[in-house]
Design a protein around this motif. Sequence first.
Motif, PDB file in Angstrom:
ATOM      1  N   ALA A  71       0.781  -1.265  -0.033  1.00 34.26           N
ATOM      2  CA  ALA A  71      -0.036  -0.023  -0.046  1.00 34.26           C
ATOM      3  C   ALA A  71       0.902   1.258  -0.080  1.00 34.26           C
ATOM      4  N   VAL A  72       1.951   1.305   0.775  1.00 33.94           N
ATOM      5  CA  VAL A  72       2.989   2.463   0.657  1.00 33.94           C
ATOM      6  C   VAL A  72       3.410   2.578  -0.502  1.00 33.94           C
ATOM      7  N   GLY A  73       3.878   1.563  -1.270  1.00 39.10           N
ATOM      8  CA  GLY A  73       4.431   1.321  -2.524  1.00 39.10           C
ATOM      9  C   GLY A  73       3.327   2.203  -3.546  1.00 39.10           C
ATOM     10  N   ALA A  74       2.051   1.852  -3.505  1.00 41.53           N
ATOM     11  CA  ALA A  74       1.134   2.270  -4.263  1.00 41.53           C
ATOM     12  C   ALA A  74       0.932   3.664  -4.120  1.00 41.53           C
ATOM     13  N   ALA A  75       0.968   4.226  -2.847  1.00 40.28           N
ATOM     14  CA  ALA A  75       0.643   5.655  -2.565  1.00 40.28           C
ATOM     15  C   ALA A  75       2.103   6.379  -3.155  1.00 40.28           C
ATOM     16  N   TRP A  76       3.332   5.748  -3.109  1.00 39.61           N
ATOM     17  CA  TRP A  76       4.325   6.425  -3.709  1.00 39.61           C
ATOM     18  C   TRP A  76       4.336   6.520  -5.235  1.00 39.61           C
ATOM     19  N   ALA A  77       3.821   5.337  -5.787  1.00 38.07           N
ATOM     20  CA  ALA A  77       3.809   5.422  -7.163  1.00 38.07           C
ATOM     21  C   ALA A  77       2.983   6.549  -7.614  1.00 38.07           C
ATOM     22  N   GLY A  89       1.018  26.290   0.139  1.00 30.93           N
ATOM     23  CA  GLY A  89       0.138  26.132   0.982  1.00 30.93           C
ATOM     24  C   GLY A  89      -0.930  24.868   0.943  1.00 30.93           C
ATOM     25  N   GLY A  90      -0.709  24.461  -0.404  1.00 24.72           N
ATOM     26  CA  GLY A  90      -1.645  23.432  -0.990  1.00 24.72           C
ATOM     27  C   GLY A  90      -1.306  22.026  -0.292  1.00 24.72           C
ATOM     28  N   PRO A  91      -2.093  21.224  -0.429  1.00 25.08           N
ATOM     29  CA  PRO A  91      -1.497  19.531  -0.128  1.00 25.08           C
ATOM     30  C   PRO A  91      -0.477  19.207  -1.089  1.00 25.08           C
ATOM     31  N   SER A  92       0.276  18.116  -0.584  1.00 23.38           N
ATOM     32  CA  SER A  92       1.309  17.873  -1.309  1.00 23.38           C
ATOM     33  C   SER A  92       0.928  16.759  -2.223  1.00 23.38           C
ATOM     34  N   ALA A  93       1.477  16.104  -3.385  1.00 26.08           N
ATOM     35  CA  ALA A  93       0.965  14.933  -3.885  1.00 26.08           C
ATOM     36  C   ALA A  93       1.105  13.658  -3.196  1.00 26.08           C
ATOM     37  N   TRP A  94       1.952  13.754  -2.404  1.00 20.42           N
ATOM     38  CA  TRP A  94       2.359  12.607  -1.521  1.00 20.42           C
ATOM     39  C   TRP A  94       1.249  12.396  -0.367  1.00 20.42           C
ATOM     40  N   ARG A  95       0.709  13.469   0.112  1.00 19.15           N
ATOM     41  CA  ARG A  95      -0.243  13.545   1.119  1.00 19.15           C
ATOM     42  C   ARG A  95      -1.631  13.073   0.554  1.00 19.15           C
ATOM     43  N   LEU A  96      -1.934  13.539  -0.653  1.00 17.72           N
ATOM     44  CA  LEU A  96      -3.067  12.954  -1.370  1.00 17.72           C
ATOM     45  C   LEU A  96      -3.136  11.614  -1.759  1.00 17.72           C
ATOM     46  N   SER A  97      -1.940  11.214  -2.143  1.00 19.43           N
ATOM     47  CA  SER A  97      -1.803   9.771  -2.653  1.00 19.43           C
ATOM     48  C   SER A  97      -2.001   9.100  -1.508  1.00 19.43           C
ATOM     49  N   LEU A  98      -1.319   9.501  -0.406  1.00 21.34           N
ATOM     50  CA  LEU A  98      -1.430   8.308   0.972  1.00 21.34           C
ATOM     51  C   LEU A  98      -2.685   8.310   1.452  1.00 21.34           C
ATOM     52  N   ALA A  99      -3.582   9.455   1.344  1.00 21.47           N
ATOM     53  CA  ALA A  99      -5.017   9.522   1.963  1.00 21.47           C
ATOM     54  C   ALA A  99      -5.851   8.763   0.962  1.00 21.47           C
ATOM     55  N   GLU A 100      -5.578   8.617  -0.246  1.00 24.68           N
ATOM     56  CA  GLU A 100      -6.221   7.866  -1.263  1.00 24.68           C
ATOM     57  C   GLU A 100      -6.106   6.450  -0.939  1.00 24.68           C
TER      58      GLU A 100
END
Length: 243
Positions: A71-77, A89-100
Amino acid sequence: MNHNASPPAPARRVRGVLLPCLAVLGLACVLFVLRGPLMMSAPRCMAGRWHGCYDTFNGVVLMTLVTLPLAVGAAWALARVRPAGGGAGGPSAWRLSLAEVGMVHGTVPFLWLTMMPGAAPGIAPARVSLVPLRDLVTMGPLGIAGNLLVFASLGFFAPVRFAALASLPRILALGAGCSVLVESAQYVLRLDRVSSVDDVLVNAAGAVLAGLASRRWWRAPSRTSAHTSAHTSTHTSARRPAA
């Protein structure tokens, strides 16, 4: 003296490192306490057997933990392919992907457990319990803990991913609504399970508690859209003829 000033960068870095370390330590403590029950299902899960692994709470939790690196690898990808459009000030791509990924990985296994049929699916009559707090006594501590975790990941990550859900009443409505859908499906499909209002209450409470835990990472409404709306309303008011 400005008391509203943000903490210095070293303090933010220390806090950013300390919180993940505490989360990892807490997870390690939980795994240490549950190592016995989880390892009871390990041989069957490693052998790919259905019974004793995917139809038990211990087996499903074990496989959820085992697939956590995936799951962590999928969020990283996802973060790698997502355009960096967060801005200042906006959400980072990593934060959005990890949340999804976190919403899916932390919710699907518990939904799988709640939709597991009982001993006589399709034969036993559908049962429903609409008296609040009556079934809490029969749940026991483990049952209450399990029901709190059903939509905990959804309550934790949904406001991080979606600004429209970044409020406690909306998280409560989300958890309760999803739980009502699950309990209704259990009743309609006649899975030989009791559709209980207490399950809805505890599921929703778990989502709210998890949302409180992630409150500092909630996604704020877009400043650009807010500025555009204010700008549009100002021009509309200016163009409106006087009475």
